[in-house]
Design an enzyme around this catalytic site. Sequence first.
Site, short mmCIF file in Angstrom:
data_model
loop_
_atom_site.label_atom_id
_atom_site.label_comp_id
_atom_site.label_asym_id
_atom_site.label_seq_id
_atom_site.Cartn_x
_atom_site.Cartn_y
_atom_site.Cartn_z
CG PHE A 11 -1.63 1.24 1.54
CD1 PHE A 11 -2.29 1.98 0.57
CD2 PHE A 11 -1.65 1.70 2.85
CE1 PHE A 11 -2.94 3.17 0.88
CE2 PHE A 11 -2.30 2.88 3.19
CZ PHE A 11 -2.93 3.62 2.20
CD GLU A 124 0.70 -0.19 15.25
OE1 GLU A 124 0.69 -1.18 16.00
OE2 GLU A 124 0.11 -0.15 14.15
CE1 TYR A 147 4.55 -3.68 11.74
CE2 TYR A 147 3.00 -2.48 13.12
CZ TYR A 147 3.88 -2.51 12.04
OH TYR A 147 4.09 -1.40 11.29
CE LYS A 151 8.56 -1.35 10.75
NZ LYS A 151 9.17 -1.45 9.40
CG LEU A 187 -10.92 0.82 11.06
CD1 LEU A 187 -11.91 -0.17 11.65
CD2 LEU A 187 -10.51 1.87 12.09
N PRO A 202 -17.46 -4.81 12.20
CG PRO A 202 -15.75 -6.37 11.94
CD PRO A 202 -16.79 -5.61 11.17
NE ARG A 270 -4.85 -5.18 17.94
CZ ARG A 270 -4.78 -4.26 16.98
NH1 ARG A 270 -5.20 -4.54 15.78
NH2 ARG A 270 -4.33 -3.05 17.26
N PRO A 271 -6.05 -8.65 22.07
CG PRO A 271 -5.43 -10.87 22.26
CD PRO A 271 -6.07 -9.91 21.32
#
Length: 331
Positions: A11, A124, A147, A151, A187, A202, A270-271
């Site tokens: 992307f 993040e 993830y 990084k 999302l 969701p 999400r955990p």
Amino acid sequence: MKILVCGGAGFIGSAFIRNYLKNNSDSKIINLDSLTIGSNLANLRDIENNSNYKFIKEDIKNESTIDDLIKHVDVIVNFAAESHVDRSIANPKPFLQTNVIGTYSILEAIRKHDKQFIHVSTDEIYGDAQGKTSFDENSQINPSNPYAATKAAADNLVASYYRTYGINSITTRCTNNFGEYQFPEKLIPKTIIRSIKNLKVPLYGDGMQIRSWIYVNDHVQAIEDLIKKGKAGQVYNITAYEEITNKTIVKKILNILGKSNDMIEYVGDRPGHDKRYSIDCKKIENQIGWKPKHEFDDALKQTVDWYVKNPSWWDPLINENTLHPQPWTIS
């Protein structure tokens, strides 16, 4: 200028290639991509016959290929990464292999051949922003999921190569991107596609997780500016300061499409889900002169319109994670 773009079929990487060739018609780009999840050569169909563009199907972990290519270019921009947080929680190993070992492979070639390296990272790695805090480039790294941890490890590896070997490296940390050609599991495209198909949308937990958003073309323009003006050894945050809850994003999309908010379905969270991401990017604004040009609501409407008009692009990419997402469980 000759640039090797690693992960250029994804992307953000494909947006960089399209934007850079538009702005620099005399430059040449080699796109190296292994075409795993999230990569799609259809993202570059408009330029695939451009004489200044070449695609090579290969993995950044292939040290001999990377070394041979880097000999012959001026700049390496690395977008290649496993980047789906949910997938990293389910199976972290591919993230370690690509995000850490792959980055090592590139760094080893760069230190031998003395090239400029742009390492594309993420906000993040800073983790949750508490209260009204916004992280700057000197803030402590505190990743919350596999993830982000991989990084962060890659960022530290790049920093160590700058200090130890003196490589010409720049690290960028950007907020959430959106725009055309984004993989349907994310999302915004997932919400658009499910809304078009009249499926429930969701939302994890209460949907009040806050993310800072930037239109992808603003992000890739920042990277282009850093190639030309950035200082070696530096980290640059990139953001448009658009802090919005996931719930608000979904409602905005439903409104654009004329759909009811009743389509929202709250599912198990999400955990380790971070509640808020927030960074400050005064450094790139003041030192480089970059600023985002696109207003969020206008860019979001443009993005929604693109997905509505281009089902031929996204329909072949639809998978179970898009059509049948499930509440989180860990086995």
